[in-house]
Design a protein around this motif. Structure first.
Motif, PDB file in Angstrom:
ATOM      1  N   TYR A   4       0.866  -1.186   0.000  1.00 42.39           N
ATOM      2  CA  TYR A   4       0.000   0.000   0.000  1.00 42.39           C
ATOM      3  C   TYR A   4       0.896   1.228   0.000  1.00 42.39           C
ATOM      4  O   TYR A   4       1.882   1.301   0.746  1.00 42.39           O
ATOM      5  N   LEU A   5       0.538   2.202  -0.826  1.00 47.00           N
ATOM      6  CA  LEU A   5       1.324   3.429  -0.876  1.00 47.00           C
ATOM      7  C   LEU A   5       1.117   4.251   0.393  1.00 47.00           C
ATOM      8  O   LEU A   5       0.007   4.290   0.950  1.00 47.00           O
ATOM      9  N   PRO A   6       2.161   4.911   0.875  1.00 52.44           N
ATOM     10  CA  PRO A   6       1.990   5.817   2.021  1.00 52.44           C
ATOM     11  C   PRO A   6       1.017   6.942   1.685  1.00 52.44           C
ATOM     12  O   PRO A   6       0.821   7.303   0.518  1.00 52.44           O
ATOM     13  N   LYS A   7       0.379   7.494   2.685  1.00 51.49           N
ATOM     14  CA  LYS A   7      -0.568   8.581   2.477  1.00 51.49           C
ATOM     15  C   LYS A   7       0.123   9.768   1.812  1.00 51.49           C
ATOM     16  O   LYS A   7       1.238  10.135   2.170  1.00 51.49           O
ATOM     17  N   GLY A   8      -0.579  10.379   0.881  1.00 50.98           N
ATOM     18  CA  GLY A   8      -0.050  11.554   0.197  1.00 50.98           C
ATOM     19  C   GLY A   8       0.870  11.248  -0.963  1.00 50.98           C
ATOM     20  O   GLY A   8       1.333  12.173  -1.644  1.00 50.98           O
ATOM     21  N   VAL A   9       1.156   9.971  -1.221  1.00 53.39           N
ATOM     22  CA  VAL A   9       2.036   9.600  -2.328  1.00 53.39           C
ATOM     23  C   VAL A   9       1.177   9.214  -3.535  1.00 53.39           C
ATOM     24  O   VAL A   9       0.283   8.369  -3.425  1.00 53.39           O
ATOM     25  N   THR A  42       4.758   8.656  -8.799  1.00 56.91           N
ATOM     26  CA  THR A  42       5.902   7.810  -8.455  1.00 56.91           C
ATOM     27  C   THR A  42       6.378   7.019  -9.668  1.00 56.91           C
ATOM     28  O   THR A  42       7.582   6.811  -9.855  1.00 56.91           O
ATOM     29  N   MET A  43       5.461   6.589 -10.506  1.00 57.82           N
ATOM     30  CA  MET A  43       5.867   5.913 -11.740  1.00 57.82           C
ATOM     31  C   MET A  43       6.641   6.861 -12.647  1.00 57.82           C
ATOM     32  O   MET A  43       7.621   6.455 -13.296  1.00 57.82           O
ATOM     33  N   ARG A  44       6.232   8.119 -12.675  1.00 54.37           N
ATOM     34  CA  ARG A  44       6.948   9.105 -13.497  1.00 54.37           C
ATOM     35  C   ARG A  44       8.357   9.373 -12.972  1.00 54.37           C
ATOM     36  O   ARG A  44       9.229   9.784 -13.734  1.00 54.37           O
TER      37      ARG A  44
END
Length: 561
Positions: A428-433, A438-440
């Motif tokens: 799970y991604l951290p909040k706000g991410v 992130t892929m970019r």
């Protein structure tokens, strides 16, 4: 009363005399006929060489789809199939084993021959002959070297000119096959001109470079498809189960293609006699939504709906029985698409199945089936999913975020979850991410299989300029019959998951830049446009179906005296 002497000679020869006709017309015709017969020392050569292997039919399911209802008049030629009382083909006496040699003789209306590739020349096909190349079940890509495979049969003949006087005697089906034969010959010629060729003229795009296994042959095949290919969509059925599909979900490839084809005016024909393939417009995803009982894990209602639908079109139209489904195709991006196709054995074994779940270990056959790219579209604004920074502005080596399910992801999470800042793996991604941001920022995007082999992350990575790293076994990548995936992606086997960082660090900066630039070039083949544009994902799917149709051939069977 005087009798009028009748001239026995044909009207076009009257007044010339019998001797003149014999010397100047009939004798040359006899000599030409003898010359044609002597071309092959083994006897006269048909329009296409015949070479077939027997394959036992599947049984069960399908119901009235295989009923013998005025079968001879439906087919339009003399092929004969026997049926038992249940309505199934009854002339199969062998279990489903490897194809026997031709010496064993036919055991069913279906036959297979070892062909080369969807772009390769093929042998004769009738309603009693289906000839395709069989591939090893462990093969990930259906074609390794298209040029070599094209000539492995060493065939020298694709199309023979027909005597002008016989053209009008050919049926509509035979005319379709002659057109396909000319297309095969043009594509084969494109392969032969690999060393000495000039680019084909095209106002929109000219395929070239290492993205393609053979760019010139692909372009020629695409142009032949645009010139010739016709699809008939059965009109039976009502939305939402038929003629409709999801357009804003992980299964959007299914709905977008169905809707685009329904509105298409170039490839879709309203005259089934002009069609090269026939589309069965049912949506497995919609069936799961409307007729599947949640958490029952019982897909029998879905299978029954599909079987009943094929029964209807087989009763109303002659085309399914004519080929036993070989020139028909279904399309499904749902995980249950392959299992649902087992509702009708001929749908599973003969028809072209366009599937996101292109798993060779579960019956996917790359010689006749098509790998459908899985695209998760959440909005009609594609710009939000496209584009990314250059290679120098991507600080993260590799990235993945996704649920812990399926056979592959647990291994990836166990080896890399929250353990290395260079290889960022999260359940799970951290909040706000932001997932897309992130892929970019990542050089490589890890694309492991989930419950099934396909993953929407592959196309997402291509959209965002991140080099996709596929992690799976037995998966046939989309459009791999024309695209060389090694030119713009990285393939990692499941056993090498612990070595991912070492593998990616071993790729030089120069090679990485090449991979990323090629990924940007191949992006056009995965973009969803409304309406569709040339060379986009809709047309690439159609082209894959076109190739499979080229890999079979139907003709009027030879009748012995």
């Amino acid at each position: 009363m005087h009798r009028i002497a009748m001239d026995p000679s044909p009207p076009c020869f009257r007044g010339y005399g019998t001797r003149f006709v014999l010397l100047c017309v009939l004798v040359p015709l006899v000599l030409v006929s003898l010359l044609l017969l002597s071309v092959d020392s083994n006897g006269p050569t048909p329009w296409f060489s015949s070479f077939s292997f027997s394959l036992p039919l599947h049984h069960g399911g399908g119901g009235g789809a295989h009923k013998e209802k005025d079968l001879e008049s439906q087919r339009g030629f003399g092929a004969q199939v026997s049926f038992d009382r249940s309505g199934h083909a009854a002339d199969v006496s062998a279990p489903p084993v490897a194809a026997p040699s031709p010496a064993q003789g036919p055991v069913s209306p279906l036959h297979l021959a070892p062909l080369s590739s969807p772009l390769a020349p093929v042998s004769d096909f009738t309603a009693k002959h289906i000839e395709r190349k069989s591939y090893d079940s462990d093969l990930v890509s259906p074609i390794d070297n298209m040029a070599t495979l094209l000539f492995e049969r060493n065939t020298t003949e694709d199309v023979m000119p027909l005597p002008r006087g016989r053209r009008t005697r050919y049926t509509k089906l035979q005319r379709l096959e002659l057109g396909l034969g000319r297309a095969r010959a043009a594509i084969k010629k494109a392969f032969r001109n690999a060393g000495n060729r000039t680019a084909l003229p095209d106002k929109d795009y000219v395929p070239q470079g290492p993205l393609y296994r053979n760019a010139y042959a692909f372009h020629r095949s695409y142009l032949e498809m645009e010139r010739l290919f016709k699809v008939y969509v059965y009109e039976e059925g009502e939305p939402p189960l038929f003629h409709d599909g999801p357009c804003r979900s992980i299964y959007s490839s299914e709905g977008r293609f169905i809707n685009s084809l329904e509105m298409d005016s170039r490839y879709r024909t309203r005259n089934p006699d002009l069609a090269h393939v026939f589309f069965l417009p049912f949506s497995v995803a919609k069936m799961v939504k409307f007729i599947y009982k949640p958490e029952s894990f019982d897909i029998s209602p879905i299978k029954k709906t599909i079987a009943d639908y094929i029964d209807v079109v087989a009763e109303r139209h002659p085309y399914w029985n004519r080929s036993l489904g070989a020139d028909h195709f279904m399309l499904s991006c749902h995980d249950w698409g392959p299992h649902s196709s087992k509702a009708v054995p001929h749908l599973y074994g003969n028809s072209i199945r366009v599937l996101c779940n292109a798993n060779t270990s579960e019956g996917f056959d790359p010689s006749k089936d098509v790998s459908l790219p899985e695209i998760n579209i959440k909005t009609d604004v594609m710009a939000d999913m496209m584009g990314g920074p250059s290679a120098s502005r991507r600080p993260i080596l590799a990235f993945f975020a996704g649920g812990d399910h399926g056979p592959v992801r647990p291994l990836l999470l166990e080896a890399w979850k929250d353990k290395d800042p260079d290889v960022q793996v999260h359940e799970y991604l951290p909040k706000g991410v932001s997932y897309y941001d992130t892929m970019r920022k990542s050089k490589y995007c890890l694309c492991p299989s989930g419950y099934e082999v396909a993953s929407p992350r592959i196309v997402e990575a291509i959209y965002l300029g991140c080099v996709p790293v596929t992690i799976n076994d037995h998966y046939v990548l989309p459009f791999s019959d024309v695209l060389d995936w090694k030119a713009f992606s990285v393939q990692v086997s499941v056993v090498d998951i612990p070595n991912i960082k070492k593998i990616l660090m071993g790729i030089s900066p120069t090679q990485y830049i090449r991979l990323q630039r090629r990924g940007a070039m191949v992006q056009r083949h995965f973009v969803v446009n409304s309406p569709p544009r040339r060379f986009d994902v809709f047309h690439m799917i159609l082209h894959s179906i076109w190739l499979r149709r080229l890999n079979i051939r139907m003709h009027r069977p030879q009748v012995s005296d």
